[in-house]
Enzyme design. Structure first.
Site, PDB file in Angstrom:
ATOM      1  N   HIS A  24       0.840  -1.205   0.000  1.00  0.00           N
ATOM      2  CA  HIS A  24       0.000   0.000   0.000  1.00  0.00           C
ATOM      3  C   HIS A  24       0.872   1.250   0.000  1.00  0.00           C
ATOM      4  O   HIS A  24       0.676   2.159  -0.829  1.00  0.00           O
ATOM      5  CB  HIS A  24      -0.898  -0.027   1.241  1.00  0.00           C
ATOM      6  N   GLU A  25       1.821   1.316   0.918  1.00  0.00           N
ATOM      7  CA  GLU A  25       2.669   2.508   1.024  1.00  0.00           C
ATOM      8  C   GLU A  25       3.576   2.673  -0.185  1.00  0.00           C
ATOM      9  O   GLU A  25       3.951   3.789  -0.544  1.00  0.00           O
ATOM     10  CB  GLU A  25       3.501   2.454   2.309  1.00  0.00           C
ATOM     11  N   HIS A  28       1.865   4.890  -2.673  1.00  0.00           N
ATOM     12  CA  HIS A  28       2.036   6.316  -2.366  1.00  0.00           C
ATOM     13  C   HIS A  28       3.453   6.779  -2.701  1.00  0.00           C
ATOM     14  O   HIS A  28       3.654   7.842  -3.308  1.00  0.00           O
ATOM     15  CB  HIS A  28       1.775   6.569  -0.881  1.00  0.00           C
TER      16      HIS A  28
END
Length: 434
Positions: A24-25, A28
């Site tokens: 997920h990170e 980003h």
């Protein structure tokens, strides 16, 4: 051995959890760097740092509590109206805003003026904030489709499990046949357990749902083509009307609701069946819809959670679970007396379900979630677009920091709910088996 497999299952789930957070990170991080935003930190977990290493301008690390992760981007919020980061105010709400604004600039270095998050165009900020949840969605879809097409899925089949002795309405209080009961059409036709129905009235059937629709739509004579002991046989049945459970359209039934339709009188067997790509996509769509429904239903489940955590109420199977509960289920999966490949498949589906939940949850348009930042960027785009149309001055970036009091309120609600789920997961967990 059971204890070892349980611990192994918990460890495997935790590894899957950490990978999902890191993944997920990474969404980003990669998009932020692509748009030239400086990212000082990429961390998996919260609390004390267990390990970290700096590569280039970013510190990569793992923290002690695996309940989330974050990347730190410079300039998440714009300066105040006067273009400065003000000192802390005596007002608690103003203090929240100024603290958030100060944190966004605390690692500002010379040359960062053109590398701030808030200075990027709204569509770029939307991409950066959406990239994290999107990575979870991609992972969920890949795992779901891979498992369904490789390992298969528990599916109701057209194979006969049991044959009803007589015609009884589904709403009957007992299952025993009265002396004057009419034999079921399936029994009268000679249908037997183990028969696989391959055609109904000459039309080929491969799925239970289409066979069920054909049966319910027929009253009167019908032919059944079955496979028995490697041979195909044709049976003749006289279907009758009966009161049966209402079909929900997805292979299940609506509890407590009945309809009068055609009736044959047998129970289908279940089994693990490999799914084709269209079937897997269809099931994935159903899972997405179920996930949205479950997210919407969370507030209504709080009273049951409270009773399960602090009362004597039974924990329901569809009760929300946290990381502890999911890890416990992961341990239970590995201790089940099922083939190893099915343990692996079930664990993968558990991780996929967690990623789907992460995607849906993070897309809520509330700060401090990713969806809140997306909503802020979209609103800024709308404001600037309206100003251009009406030839008004550019209103500038939308100051998301002003919503920090709401973000703290939302975070407080999430924390309270998480603690409630944690207590319930410990004292009254959801179990796969009795």
């Amino acid at each position: 051995m059971t204890a070892f497999m349980t611990i192994l299952g918990i460890v495997v789930f935790v590894v899957g959890l950490l990978f999902s957070i890191a993944w997920h990170e990474l969404g980003h991080l990669s998009t932020a760097k692509m748009f030239g935003i400086r990212v000082p930190q990429y961390m998996v977990g919260f609390g004390p740092t267990l390990f970290s290493r700096r590569k280039g301008e970013t510190e990569y690390g793992v923290k002690a509590v695996p309940l989330g992760g974050y990347i730190r981007m410079i300039g998440m919020f714009p300066p105040g109206d006067d273009g400065a980061v003000r000192q802390r105010s005596t007002s608690p709400f103003r203090g929240m805003i100024e603290d958030a604004r100060s944190a966004a600039f605390e690692e500002l270095q010379p040359g960062d003026e053109k590398r701030l998050f808030y200075t990027r165009r709204p569509w770029k900020r939307v991409i950066v904030m959406f990239a994290g949840p999107f990575m979870n969605l991609v992972l969920a879809v890949v795992i779901f489709l891979g498992v369904l097409m490789t390992f298969g899925a528990n599916t109701t089949t057209t194979t006969v499990s049991t044959v009803s002795e007589c015609v009884l309405p589904a709403s009957a209080e007992r299952n025993t046949c009265p002396k004057d009961a009419q034999d079921s059409p399936a029994k009268a036709a000679g249908l037997k357990p183990g028969d696989r129905i391959v055609a109904f009235d000459g039309e080929k059937v491969t799925e239970w749902e289409e066979l069920q629709r054909s049966i319910r739509g027929t009253v009167g004579p019908a032919t059944l083509t079955v496979e028995r002991d490697g041979e195909r046989r044709t049976l003749h049945a006289e279907l009758v009307e009966n009161r049966v459970a209402k079909f929900d359209g997805n292979g299940g039934y609506v509890e407590g609701e009945y309809v009068t339709t055609g009736f044959l009188g047998f129970t289908p067997a279940g089994g693990v069946v490999d799914q084709t790509f269209p079937q897997a996509v269809d099931r994935m769509g159903d899972m997405m819809a179920s996930g949205v429904d479950a997210l919407i239903a969370i507030p209504s489940k709080v009273p049951d959670l409270w009773d399960a955590a602090f009362g004597d109420a039974e924990r329901k199977q569809d009760s929300p679970m946290g990381v502890v509960g999911a890890a416990r289920v992961g341990g239970e999966v590995f201790s089940l007396d099922i083939p190893p490949e099915q343990r692996v498949a079930t664990m993968l589906l558990l991780v996929a379900g967690f990623n789907l939940s992460l995607f849906l949850f993070n897309m809520l348009p509330l700060l401090p979630l990713d969806g809140g930042h997306i909503a802020g960027a979209l609103w800024e785009s709308v404001r600037r677009g309206v100003a251009r149309v009406f030839r008004r001055p550019d209103p500038g970036p939308f100051d998301v920091a002003r919503l920090m009091p709401v973000a703290y309120l939302v975070a407080g609600v999430f924390i309270c709910f998480t603690l409630l789920v944690l207590v319930a997961d410990i004292v009254n967990p959801v179990r796969l088996t009795g």
